[in-house]
Design a protein around this motif. Structure first.
Motif, PDB file in Angstrom:
ATOM      1  N   ASP A 233       0.846  -1.195   0.000  1.00 44.76           N
ATOM      2  CA  ASP A 233       0.000   0.000   0.000  1.00 44.76           C
ATOM      3  C   ASP A 233       0.883   1.247   0.000  1.00 44.76           C
ATOM      4  O   ASP A 233       0.885   2.034   0.947  1.00 44.76           O
ATOM      5  CB  ASP A 233      -0.935  -0.020   1.216  1.00 44.76           C
ATOM      6  N   GLY A 234       1.615   1.434  -1.094  1.00 44.92           N
ATOM      7  CA  GLY A 234       2.504   2.584  -1.199  1.00 44.92           C
ATOM      8  C   GLY A 234       1.772   3.905  -1.170  1.00 44.92           C
ATOM      9  O   GLY A 234       2.229   4.867  -0.547  1.00 44.92           O
ATOM     10  N   ALA A 235       0.616   3.965  -1.829  1.00 49.03           N
ATOM     11  CA  ALA A 235      -0.158   5.213  -1.848  1.00 49.03           C
ATOM     12  C   ALA A 235      -0.656   5.556  -0.440  1.00 49.03           C
ATOM     13  O   ALA A 235      -0.619   6.711  -0.024  1.00 49.03           O
ATOM     14  CB  ALA A 235      -1.335   5.087  -2.817  1.00 49.03           C
ATOM     15  N   GLY A 236      -1.120   4.551   0.280  1.00 49.95           N
ATOM     16  CA  GLY A 236      -1.576   4.780   1.652  1.00 49.95           C
ATOM     17  C   GLY A 236      -0.438   5.217   2.553  1.00 49.95           C
ATOM     18  O   GLY A 236      -0.609   6.097   3.405  1.00 49.95           O
ATOM     19  N   ALA A 237       0.730   4.607   2.365  1.00 43.17           N
ATOM     20  CA  ALA A 237       1.901   4.978   3.165  1.00 43.17           C
ATOM     21  C   ALA A 237       2.297   6.421   2.885  1.00 43.17           C
ATOM     22  O   ALA A 237       2.590   7.193   3.803  1.00 43.17           O
ATOM     23  CB  ALA A 237       3.065   4.039   2.868  1.00 43.17           C
ATOM     24  N   GLU A 238       2.262   6.809   1.614  1.00 43.42           N
ATOM     25  CA  GLU A 238       2.618   8.178   1.242  1.00 43.42           C
ATOM     26  C   GLU A 238       1.621   9.167   1.827  1.00 43.42           C
ATOM     27  O   GLU A 238       1.998  10.210   2.375  1.00 43.42           O
ATOM     28  CB  GLU A 238       2.665   8.312  -0.280  1.00 43.42           C
ATOM     29  N   ALA A 239       0.332   8.849   1.745  1.00 40.71           N
ATOM     30  CA  ALA A 239      -0.698   9.731   2.306  1.00 40.71           C
ATOM     31  C   ALA A 239      -0.543   9.863   3.808  1.00 40.71           C
ATOM     32  O   ALA A 239      -0.703  10.956   4.376  1.00 40.71           O
ATOM     33  CB  ALA A 239      -2.078   9.200   1.952  1.00 40.71           C
ATOM     34  N   GLN A 240      -0.201   8.778   4.458  1.00 45.60           N
ATOM     35  CA  GLN A 240      -0.013   8.786   5.910  1.00 45.60           C
ATOM     36  C   GLN A 240       1.164   9.693   6.282  1.00 45.60           C
ATOM     37  O   GLN A 240       1.064  10.477   7.226  1.00 45.60           O
ATOM     38  CB  GLN A 240       0.227   7.360   6.385  1.00 45.60           C
ATOM     39  N   LEU A 241       2.248   9.590   5.549  1.00 45.05           N
ATOM     40  CA  LEU A 241       3.412  10.434   5.826  1.00 45.05           C
ATOM     41  C   LEU A 241       3.116  11.901   5.544  1.00 45.05           C
ATOM     42  O   LEU A 241       3.562  12.782   6.282  1.00 45.05           O
ATOM     43  CB  LEU A 241       4.619   9.958   5.012  1.00 45.05           C
ATOM     44  N   ARG A 242       2.373  12.162   4.500  1.00 38.81           N
ATOM     45  CA  ARG A 242       1.996  13.533   4.173  1.00 38.81           C
ATOM     46  C   ARG A 242       1.163  14.139   5.314  1.00 38.81           C
ATOM     47  O   ARG A 242       1.399  15.271   5.736  1.00 38.81           O
ATOM     48  CB  ARG A 242       1.229  13.577   2.854  1.00 38.81           C
ATOM     49  N   ALA A 243       0.201  13.361   5.799  1.00 34.67           N
ATOM     50  CA  ALA A 243      -0.638  13.843   6.895  1.00 34.67           C
ATOM     51  C   ALA A 243       0.174  14.072   8.162  1.00 34.67           C
ATOM     52  O   ALA A 243      -0.036  15.053   8.878  1.00 34.67           O
ATOM     53  CB  ALA A 243      -1.769  12.847   7.163  1.00 34.67           C
ATOM     54  N   ALA A 244       1.127  13.189   8.420  1.00 39.41           N
ATOM     55  CA  ALA A 244       1.978  13.342   9.607  1.00 39.41           C
ATOM     56  C   ALA A 244       2.843  14.592   9.498  1.00 39.41           C
ATOM     57  O   ALA A 244       3.064  15.297  10.481  1.00 39.41           O
ATOM     58  CB  ALA A 244       2.864  12.104   9.788  1.00 39.41           C
TER      59      ALA A 244
END
Length: 167
Positions: free
Chosen positions: A153-164
């Protein structure tokens, strides 16, 4: 080090602090065997397994074993610390949550990313309930994103990092 000798004439707290410092120095010098030996000596000198200092030493010992490649021993020590925290009413403290995060990272390193994700998600739910603004700490978001990426889930991981990063 020579002044401490066998530690018989030194206050226990001083001896523990010195043994821990020796472990920290050995680790920094790239000598994990000596670091582990010194932290084990600090644990023996400390004695009281109920103290917060014992938990810190045990967590550091688990870290050293993980860094030296003995993931099974590191996992066992993290689980011992988790059980100790629970028995002493220290569950869900920041120390306990960080220990569980380290355990999840070990599970991921041992090829168990789904178990790691479940543990990290449980920690996140608890940490979110504690945080005044509901934001998760970076020390938790980074391993969560790594596990998500490892699970595809690369897209989810990227979104999570962006939100953090926005917090």
């Amino acid at each position: 080090r020579a002044a401490l000798g066998d530690g018989a004439h030194v206050a226990a707290g001083t001896l523990v602090a010195c043994r821990r410092a020796e472990g920290e120095l050995a680790n920094a010098a790239g000598d994990p065997v000596r670091a582990i030996e010194r932290i084990e000596a600090a644990l023996r000198a400390q004695g009281d397994s109920r103290s917060p200092q014992h938990a810190v030493l045990l967590g550091f010992l688990a870290y050293l074993h993980g860094q030296s490649g003995d993931l099974a021993r590191a996992e066992a020590l993290h689980r011992q610390l988790q059980a100790q925290d629970a028995s002493l009413g220290r569950s869900d403290t920041q120390g306990d949550l960080r220990n569980r995060r380290a355990l999840a990272e070990l599970l991921d390193a041992r090829g168990q990313p789904r178990e790691a994700q479940a543990m990290l998600d449980a920690i996140a739910a608890r940490a979110q309930g504690i945080a005044a603004d509901g934001a998760l700490p970076l020390w938790l978001e980074l391993p969560r994103a790594r596990v998500r990426a490892r699970l595809g889930d690369g897209a989810g991981a990227e979104a999570q990092l962006r939100a953090a990063a926005e917090h």
